[in-house]
Design a protein around this motif. Structure first.
Motif, PDB file in Angstrom:
ATOM      1  N   CYS A 224      63.024  30.354  82.467  1.00  0.00           N
ATOM      2  CA  CYS A 224      63.291  29.494  81.306  1.00  0.00           C
ATOM      3  C   CYS A 224      63.890  30.284  80.150  1.00  0.00           C
ATOM      4  O   CYS A 224      64.776  29.784  79.438  1.00  0.00           O
ATOM      5  CB  CYS A 224      62.014  28.785  80.872  1.00  0.00           C
ATOM      6  N   LEU A 225      63.440  31.515  79.948  1.00  0.00           N
ATOM      7  CA  LEU A 225      63.995  32.347  78.882  1.00  0.00           C
ATOM      8  C   LEU A 225      65.447  32.693  79.156  1.00  0.00           C
ATOM      9  O   LEU A 225      66.254  32.833  78.220  1.00  0.00           O
ATOM     10  CB  LEU A 225      63.172  33.638  78.740  1.00  0.00           C
ATOM     11  N   THR A 226      65.793  32.828  80.424  1.00  0.00           N
ATOM     12  CA  THR A 226      67.172  33.155  80.791  1.00  0.00           C
ATOM     13  C   THR A 226      68.130  32.055  80.348  1.00  0.00           C
ATOM     14  O   THR A 226      69.264  32.320  79.937  1.00  0.00           O
ATOM     15  CB  THR A 226      67.282  33.367  82.313  1.00  0.00           C
ATOM     16  N   TYR A 227      67.672  30.803  80.428  1.00  0.00           N
ATOM     17  CA  TYR A 227      68.506  29.655  80.048  1.00  0.00           C
ATOM     18  C   TYR A 227      67.961  29.001  78.785  1.00  0.00           C
ATOM     19  O   TYR A 227      67.927  27.774  78.662  1.00  0.00           O
ATOM     20  CB  TYR A 227      68.551  28.647  81.197  1.00  0.00           C
ATOM     21  N   ASP A 228      67.552  29.824  77.838  1.00  0.00           N
ATOM     22  CA  ASP A 228      66.828  29.357  76.661  1.00  0.00           C
ATOM     23  C   ASP A 228      67.611  28.360  75.819  1.00  0.00           C
ATOM     24  O   ASP A 228      67.012  27.529  75.151  1.00  0.00           O
ATOM     25  CB  ASP A 228      66.437  30.571  75.804  1.00  0.00           C
ATOM     26  N   ARG A 229      68.926  28.412  75.834  1.00  0.00           N
ATOM     27  CA  ARG A 229      69.712  27.523  74.982  1.00  0.00           C
ATOM     28  C   ARG A 229      69.729  26.081  75.488  1.00  0.00           C
ATOM     29  O   ARG A 229      70.132  25.186  74.758  1.00  0.00           O
ATOM     30  CB  ARG A 229      71.144  28.045  74.828  1.00  0.00           C
ATOM     31  N   MET A 230      69.312  25.887  76.734  1.00  0.00           N
ATOM     32  CA  MET A 230      69.213  24.521  77.260  1.00  0.00           C
ATOM     33  C   MET A 230      67.867  23.928  76.841  1.00  0.00           C
ATOM     34  O   MET A 230      66.828  24.571  76.969  1.00  0.00           O
ATOM     35  CB  MET A 230      69.330  24.539  78.785  1.00  0.00           C
ATOM     36  N   ALA A 231      67.880  22.709  76.336  1.00  0.00           N
ATOM     37  CA  ALA A 231      66.657  22.082  75.821  1.00  0.00           C
ATOM     38  C   ALA A 231      65.590  21.968  76.899  1.00  0.00           C
ATOM     39  O   ALA A 231      64.404  22.239  76.653  1.00  0.00           O
ATOM     40  CB  ALA A 231      66.980  20.700  75.258  1.00  0.00           C
ATOM     41  N   ILE A 232      65.977  21.595  78.120  1.00  0.00           N
ATOM     42  CA  ILE A 232      64.998  21.439  79.188  1.00  0.00           C
ATOM     43  C   ILE A 232      64.352  22.771  79.545  1.00  0.00           C
ATOM     44  O   ILE A 232      63.156  22.845  79.854  1.00  0.00           O
ATOM     45  CB  ILE A 232      65.651  20.796  80.440  1.00  0.00           C
ATOM     46  N   ALA A 233      65.149  23.859  79.487  1.00  0.00           N
ATOM     47  CA  ALA A 233      64.600  25.189  79.773  1.00  0.00           C
ATOM     48  C   ALA A 233      63.659  25.633  78.660  1.00  0.00           C
ATOM     49  O   ALA A 233      62.609  26.238  78.919  1.00  0.00           O
ATOM     50  CB  ALA A 233      65.733  26.203  79.940  1.00  0.00           C
ATOM     51  N   ARG A 234      64.012  25.308  77.418  1.00  0.00           N
ATOM     52  CA  ARG A 234      63.162  25.715  76.294  1.00  0.00           C
ATOM     53  C   ARG A 234      61.810  25.018  76.352  1.00  0.00           C
ATOM     54  O   ARG A 234      60.766  25.648  76.165  1.00  0.00           O
ATOM     55  CB  ARG A 234      63.860  25.419  74.970  1.00  0.00           C
ATOM     56  N   TRP A 235      61.816  23.722  76.637  1.00  0.00           N
ATOM     57  CA  TRP A 235      60.545  22.995  76.714  1.00  0.00           C
ATOM     58  C   TRP A 235      59.782  23.344  77.988  1.00  0.00           C
ATOM     59  O   TRP A 235      58.551  23.341  78.004  1.00  0.00           O
ATOM     60  CB  TRP A 235      60.783  21.493  76.599  1.00  0.00           C
ATOM     61  N   GLY A 236      60.509  23.654  79.065  1.00  0.00           N
ATOM     62  CA  GLY A 236      59.841  24.142  80.274  1.00  0.00           C
ATOM     63  C   GLY A 236      59.163  25.473  80.021  1.00  0.00           C
ATOM     64  O   GLY A 236      58.042  25.729  80.479  1.00  0.00           O
ATOM     65  N   GLY A 237      59.845  26.335  79.267  1.00  0.00           N
ATOM     66  CA  GLY A 237      59.258  27.622  78.890  1.00  0.00           C
ATOM     67  C   GLY A 237      58.053  27.447  77.988  1.00  0.00           C
ATOM     68  O   GLY A 237      57.071  28.199  78.087  1.00  0.00           O
ATOM     69  N   PHE A 238      58.106  26.453  77.110  1.00  0.00           N
ATOM     70  CA  PHE A 238      56.975  26.144  76.225  1.00  0.00           C
ATOM     71  C   PHE A 238      55.742  25.773  77.049  1.00  0.00           C
ATOM     72  O   PHE A 238      54.638  26.282  76.811  1.00  0.00           O
ATOM     73  CB  PHE A 238      57.366  25.004  75.293  1.00  0.00           C
ATOM     74  N   ALA A 239      55.928  24.903  78.047  1.00  0.00           N
ATOM     75  CA  ALA A 239      54.816  24.485  78.908  1.00  0.00           C
ATOM     76  C   ALA A 239      54.287  25.664  79.730  1.00  0.00           C
ATOM     77  O   ALA A 239      53.071  25.853  79.861  1.00  0.00           O
ATOM     78  CB  ALA A 239      55.264  23.352  79.836  1.00  0.00           C
ATOM     79  N   ALA A 240      55.204  26.467  80.284  1.00  0.00           N
ATOM     80  CA  ALA A 240      54.792  27.631  81.079  1.00  0.00           C
ATOM     81  C   ALA A 240      54.056  28.651  80.218  1.00  0.00           C
ATOM     82  O   ALA A 240      53.079  29.271  80.664  1.00  0.00           O
ATOM     83  CB  ALA A 240      56.014  28.279  81.739  1.00  0.00           C
TER      84      ALA A 240
END
Length: 309
Positions: A119-135
């Motif tokens: 998720c950090l690798t694709y941090d600029r994508m909203a879905i990746a940012r919120w996925g990273g938040f949950a993880a």
């Protein structure tokens, strides 16, 4: 507390792992719920502040993974009763990973670390940012199963696990979030972005208040289960160390109140208040890291309630 050659590395490793986890999770939360909403309205100004905080997540995650691996090796040696070099065999590690709760939790958290890294690798994508938040939240909360809460049985065990998981998440939001917060304030001070800093400080202050309320409630529950009485708090080594933690927490709380009630209102008229706020927050972070070191120690000690009749 046994400060033997076998015990001290475990305490140090736990402390580093708790700190690295908190900073990683705090940074992800800071960028997701503090900076990102501000960036929507002030994108041009905020974008230059987002990137410097991202490396905090990567650095914290790297330390968390390395310290987690060392923790697993030390725990394998402790569980098997073997010297560390012998406990590093495939048979011993396989048994610990596959047949103990600690091993299963470590495997789960390794998977969460991989998910968070993706998720950090694709941090600029909203879905990746919120996925990273949950993880990230799950990465912090799952530590509850590797401590005393994971061994508490019965209905009290469910309450203890829930309280400890929330406690860990709240401490990561506040203590861990201070690291990127300080970097953000320092950058805002250099660029004289007072308006942007004021918005970020206001949002971080709200998150801090929610975190403090959660820490107070869950801390009381944890203390009731692990300490049980004021007498045990005073006469046991576990209790006295917990008291030291509470004193440091109280000092952090006083600093946070000064930041919220005195320095934050002055940001409108006084640019120097931003420097004072940065310095005060740095002291808060140092105290928070000291608290996490104590947490690393408490997890290796027998709870006070088991030592007092």
């Amino acid at each position: 507390m046994d400060w033997s050659a076998a015990e001290a590395p475990l305490v140090a490793t736990r402390a580093v792992h708790f700190a690295a986890t908190a900073i990683t999770v705090g940074d992800v939360m800071f960028r997701t719920v503090i900076v990102a909403p501000v960036a929507r309205s002030e994108r041009a100004a905020a974008v230059s502040f987002e990137a410097p905080t991202l490396w905090v997540s990567w650095l914290g995650l790297g330390f968390a993974v390395i310290s987690g691996a060392i923790w697993l090796l030390l725990q394998a040696a402790s569980m098997s009763g073997m010297p560390l070099d012998e406990a590093m065999s495939a048979d011993v590690l396989s048994t610990v990973i596959n047949e103990t709760q600690f091993g299963l939790v470590t495997t789960l958290r390794a998977g969460l670390a991989i998910c968070l890294a993706a998720c950090l690798t694709y941090d600029r994508m909203a879905i990746a940012r919120w996925g990273g938040f949950a993880a990230a939240l799950a990465f912090a909360a799952s530590l509850a199963w590797s401590g005393h809460a994971g061994s508490t049985t019965g209905e009290a065990g469910y309450l203890h696990l829930a309280a400890d998981a929330l406690h860990l998440a709240a401490s990561a939001a506040w203590i861990g979030g201070l690291a990127p917060f300080i970097l953000f304030l320092a950058a805002a001070c250099r660029k004289k972005a007072i308006a942007l800093a004021r918005d970020v400080v206001s949002r971080f202050s709200i998150m801090g208040m929610v975190s403090v309320a959660t820490l107070l409630l869950t801390g009381f529950i944890n203390a009731a289960i692990l300490v049980g009485s004021v007498h045990a708090l005073v006469v046991t080594e576990y209790g006295r160390l917990l008291l030291l933690k509470l004193v440091l927490f109280a000092i952090m709380l006083v600093l946070a109140l000064v930041n919220r009630l005195v320095l934050t209102p002055r940001l409108v008229q006084d640019g120097h208040a931003l420097r004072w706020l940065t310095g005060s927050s740095t002291i808060e972070l140092a105290l928070g890291l000291a608290i996490l070191t104590i947490v690393g120690m408490l997890g290796t000690m027998h709870p006070a309630i088991h030592l007092v009749n």
